[in-house]
Every structure is written in structure tokens, then in C-alpha cells.
Design an enzyme around this catalytic site. Structure first.
Site, PDB file in Angstrom:
ATOM      1  N   SER A   1       9.794  -5.534   8.610  1.00 52.35           N
ATOM      2  CA  SER A   1       8.904  -4.593   9.302  1.00 52.35           C
ATOM      3  C   SER A   1       7.658  -5.366   9.848  1.00 52.35           C
ATOM      4  O   SER A   1       6.713  -5.221  10.360  1.00 52.35           O
ATOM      5  CB  SER A   1       8.300  -3.434   8.400  1.00 52.35           C
TER       6      SER A   1
ATOM      7  N   LYS B   1       1.696   2.259   4.313  1.00 52.52           N
ATOM      8  CA  LYS B   1       1.211   1.048   5.370  1.00 52.52           C
ATOM      9  C   LYS B   1       0.060   1.523   5.833  1.00 52.52           C
ATOM     10  O   LYS B   1      -1.091   0.603   5.728  1.00 52.52           O
ATOM     11  CB  LYS B   1       2.352   0.400   6.185  1.00 52.52           C
TER      12      LYS B   1
END
Length: 306
Positions: free
Chosen positions: A188, A231
Site C-alpha cells: 500500500s 491509516k
């Protein structure tokens, strides 16, 4: 005398008939047993052949792993030789001629014997380019479990394509975090690394209050990732003002507890609901802007605009 003779013949015929039936059944049972044994033998032969194939593949994989290990050792040694000298009181490391971009990951925290929860972490990816042979050198400080090799290789190809560059570079990456951690979704960070490589190629300075999470392919397309909420929370906690997410991921699934009661019995189950990420952050006291992006070029504009 004829009557006893007929009786004896009848008994003999019945006995022979019964014996024939028993022998026929025994023959049929024997045939079935032989057939089952033949089937078992064929199955064992097939399993034996499959095991030989598996052993051969394992041998091949082992050889590839040995070669990969040797290649990684060479890369680490090259990186250690070429990294500049460093030392700072804050983190014990200072990288000259490097620029950095925030990257985000998630890691698992055990709640009890049967459950765990995901937590977000923000790290800094320091990058430097030099003319070379399209090699990627990665180091972490402190020890961080994160898989970046494949995504960094794609990030380099995507950045070179966006910039229209035909030069061949080596990329040096140092990932810094506040503590040792086992990150579970290294790919990611691919899109953010591609942004940083693009900036280095173009000679641009990037904003440090913009964050990005997403995978990257060689054509510069940004793909979906997991742990978006975790996140986003850690990004907001670390002063990120604009958080870029892959297309379609500004809305997330949140599991809301619902009470159910039947008679004297009462229990709680968790119902999945779609919620807006920016609104969810606002409820938690964070006023960070969330923007969807689908390509490297699109994301890059947010990092260089004032």
C-alpha cells in the site's frame, strides 16, 4: 425304492444350488475386493506421482530462494557501502541527499487469545536516486517488517513512464519508524513511493502535510488497499491535512454494534454499514480532507500544489 432316490436327488440338487450361490457370492466378493485393491493401487500411484511433482517443485523453489537470498545479501552489502554516514540525537540516523514522504501501514495488536485489532502507523520513506541498473535497495530503522521490494520496482517504472525518462536508475529507500513493528500491508506504500521518485526525477519539493495510500502498477494506476480507516486516523494524528485514497475508498464499511433481544435473551451482533471516511474522522475530532485519486499523475498534483 424310487421315493428315497428322488428325495436324495432333490436334496443333492438343493445342496448344489446353495453351494453354487455361495460360490457365486464369494466370487463376486472376491471380484469387488480385487477391483477395490486395483483402484487403491491406481490412487496410490497417482499420489506417488503427485508427491514426486511436489518434491521436484520444492527443490526448484529452494534453489530459487537460495539464489534470491544471495541476491538480497549483495543488495544489502551494496546499500551499506553507499549509504552516507549519519547520526542524529532524535532517531540516530540522518540521511544526506535524501528526501522523504509519509507512508502508512497497519499492524495487528492482540486483544486476547482469540482476537486482535488493527492499528495504523505513519512512517517516513527516505529516497535517493542515482544512475545505475534499475536496482532497488531498501533498509529500515529500527527493525520493521514490511515488504516493499515488488511495489518499489513497480513505483520506479511508473515514475519513469510519467516523467518520460529513459535513464536507468538505482533507488535507495530507508524506512524510518518510531518503533519496531510488523507491518502487514507493505504494497500500500507503492503509490507514495512512486510520488517521491517522480519528485526526485523532476526536481520538485513535495508537501509533507499530504498523505497517500494505495498500490501502484507499472502504468501508474493506483489500486485499492485495506486498513483505510486506521491509516486515516494515524495520518490525522500526525498533522496530515489532505489524505489521498484509491478511487472508491473514501467510503468504508464500519461495523456497528446492534442489540438483539428475544424474550429474556439479549445479545449483540455487528452490522456492516457504509460510512463516509471524512465524516467518520470528523466525528472523532479530526478535520482532515479525504480525496480519491486513481492515477500517479493525479495524486502528484496534490503533493506539489501550494
Amino acid at each position: 425304492m424310487r421315493k428315497p432316490t428322488v428325495t436324495i436327488l432333490t436334496v443333492s440338487l438343493v445342496f448344489n444350488l446353495v453351494l453354487s450361490i455361495l460360490l457365486l457370492n464369494a466370487h463376486l466378493e472376491y471380484s469387488r475386493t480385487i477391483e477395490l485393491l486395483s483402484l487403491k493401487i491406481r490412487t496410490l500411484k497417482e499420489e506417488n506421482e503427485n508427491l514426486r511433482t511436489i518434491i521436484f517443485n520444492l527443490s526448484q523453489n529452494y534453489q530459487r530462494l537460495v539464489e534470491e537470498n544471495a541476491r538480497l545479501k549483495e543488495m544489502v552489502n551494496t546499500l551499506l557501502r553507499q549509504l552516507p554516514a549519519y547520526s542524529t540525537p532524535e532517531h540516530g540516523i540522518e540521511l544526506r541527499d535524501y528526501d522523504w514522504i509519509p507512508i502508512f501501514g497497519v499492524y495487528a495488536v492482540t486483544r486476547d487469545m482469540f482476537s486482535y485489532e488493527l492499528k495504523g502507523i505513519m512512517m517516513k520513506a527516505y529516497l535517493k536516486l542515482s544512475l545505475g541498473r534499475n536496482r532497488i535497495f531498501i533498509a529500515t530503522t529500527p527493525k520493521i517488517g514490511i515488504e516493499l521490494q515488488a511495489s518499489a520496482e513497480k513505483a520506479l517504472k511508473a515514475a519513469l513512464k510519467v516523467c518520460g525518462s529513459r535513464e536507468i536508475y538505482d533507488v535507495y529507500i530507508v524506512i524510518k519508524a518510531e518503533r519496531e513493528v510488523q507491518v502487514v500491508d507493505g504494497p500500500s506504500a507503492g503509490a507514495a513511493i512512486a510520488v517521491m521518485i517522480t519528485a526526485l526525477l523532476k526536481g520538485d519539493s513535495i508537501r509533507k502535510d499530504v498523505g497517500l495510500t494505495g498500490t501502484i502498477d507499472e502504468n501508474g494506476n493506483i489500486g485499492p488497499v485495506g486498513g483505510i480507516l486506521e491509516k486515516a486516523i494515524v495520518a490525522a494524528e500526525n498533522g496530515i491535512r489532505v489524505f489521498l485514497v484509491p478511487k472508491g475508498q473514501s467510503k468504508i464499511i464500519k461495523y456497528v454494534p446492534v442489540k438483539k433481544k428475544v424474550g429474556i435473551l439479549e445479545w449483540i451482533y455487528y452490522k456492516p454499514m457504509w460510512v463516509d471516511l471524512e465524516e467518520e474522522l470528523r466525528k472523532r475530532g479530526f478535520f482532515m480532507k479525504v480525496v480519491e485519486v486513481s492515477t500517479l499523475s493525479e495524486a502528484y498534483l496534490y503533493f506539489i500544489q501550494e
